[in-house]
Design a protein around this motif. Sequence first.
Motif, PDB file in Angstrom:
ATOM      1  N   ASP A 171      50.748  19.595 -44.333  1.00  0.00           N
ATOM      2  CA  ASP A 171      52.121  19.820 -44.761  1.00  0.00           C
ATOM      3  C   ASP A 171      52.695  18.522 -45.319  1.00  0.00           C
ATOM      4  O   ASP A 171      52.676  17.493 -44.636  1.00  0.00           O
ATOM      5  CB  ASP A 171      52.969  20.291 -43.576  1.00  0.00           C
ATOM      6  CG  ASP A 171      54.367  20.694 -43.989  1.00  0.00           C
ATOM      7  OD1 ASP A 171      55.168  19.791 -44.311  1.00  0.00           O
ATOM      8  OD2 ASP A 171      54.675  21.894 -43.966  1.00  0.00           O
ATOM      9  N   PRO A 172      53.205  18.539 -46.556  1.00  0.00           N
ATOM     10  CA  PRO A 172      53.676  17.288 -47.174  1.00  0.00           C
ATOM     11  C   PRO A 172      54.934  16.730 -46.535  1.00  0.00           C
ATOM     12  O   PRO A 172      55.229  15.548 -46.674  1.00  0.00           O
ATOM     13  CB  PRO A 172      53.945  17.698 -48.631  1.00  0.00           C
ATOM     14  CG  PRO A 172      54.177  19.173 -48.577  1.00  0.00           C
ATOM     15  CD  PRO A 172      53.306  19.686 -47.471  1.00  0.00           C
ATOM     16  N   VAL A 173      55.683  17.569 -45.810  1.00  0.00           N
ATOM     17  CA  VAL A 173      56.930  17.119 -45.181  1.00  0.00           C
ATOM     18  C   VAL A 173      56.667  16.551 -43.792  1.00  0.00           C
ATOM     19  O   VAL A 173      57.063  15.433 -43.463  1.00  0.00           O
ATOM     20  CB  VAL A 173      57.949  18.266 -45.106  1.00  0.00           C
ATOM     21  CG1 VAL A 173      59.209  17.807 -44.364  1.00  0.00           C
ATOM     22  CG2 VAL A 173      58.298  18.755 -46.506  1.00  0.00           C
TER      23      VAL A 173
END
Length: 254
Positions: A171-173
């Motif tokens: 997940d990039p966040v």
Amino acid sequence: MNALFRGLFDDAAIFPPGDLPMIGAVAAHRKRQSSPIAPLLGPFVCSLARWDELAEAAAGGPALAVSLTLPGPDSIVPSAPGVDVVAIEVPGHAERGAAITYVELPCAEITVPRAAALAAQDLRLKIRTGGVRAEAFPSEPELAGALWSAVRGGLAFKLTAGLHDPVRHRDPVTGFEHHGFLNVLLATARALQGYDIERTLADQDTERVVRAVAALDEPFAGLIRRHFVSFGTCSITEPVDGLLSHGLLPEEMR
């Protein structure tokens, strides 16, 4: 429709990070039940603590199939008009009651003998595959060990949390590594065939994973789903859109 995906998605919209209000979540679930994606739906998931809200939201409509999460094995399963408790989910230990019963265990506690013992009691397994903290996500070796044991022990299981996308990704966040539900379907297939499954769970090559899933025939899909029954998702839309984007569902389900 591919038999691999029938009834695969349990609707956990009221749980984090979705956190939909009960009345909206029930209304959305019922709307999906009369939509093209209805064959993909499992039961609506609700906790015992929110039973009164559920009963109020479900009143006056068609019976809502519900999987009820309980805080312990001694909890009493209530009843209400418009609610059909088809399964219960209990942490640690339980005995089979009137409904299908899932026992939630940590991956480290799931061995072939324990899986076989649960299956002999007509119980099913619940495995947590994510959450709002990094430590809630089991590693590939941890999940591989649990899935292998369940399959080799003849045990049916469901997964919960973290499976938003079809294929394993970061997940990039949050930076969390999420398992992919297509990876889990493939890993279940490989375990049935007696192969090592850790690499299958770790595979982030979307094209390869999708191609392998598409190659599974319908009779084998039935065997896979006898073990991997479903998974809870707080957003039915996300996994459905993922399957559509990879051409694994017919366009009329869009």
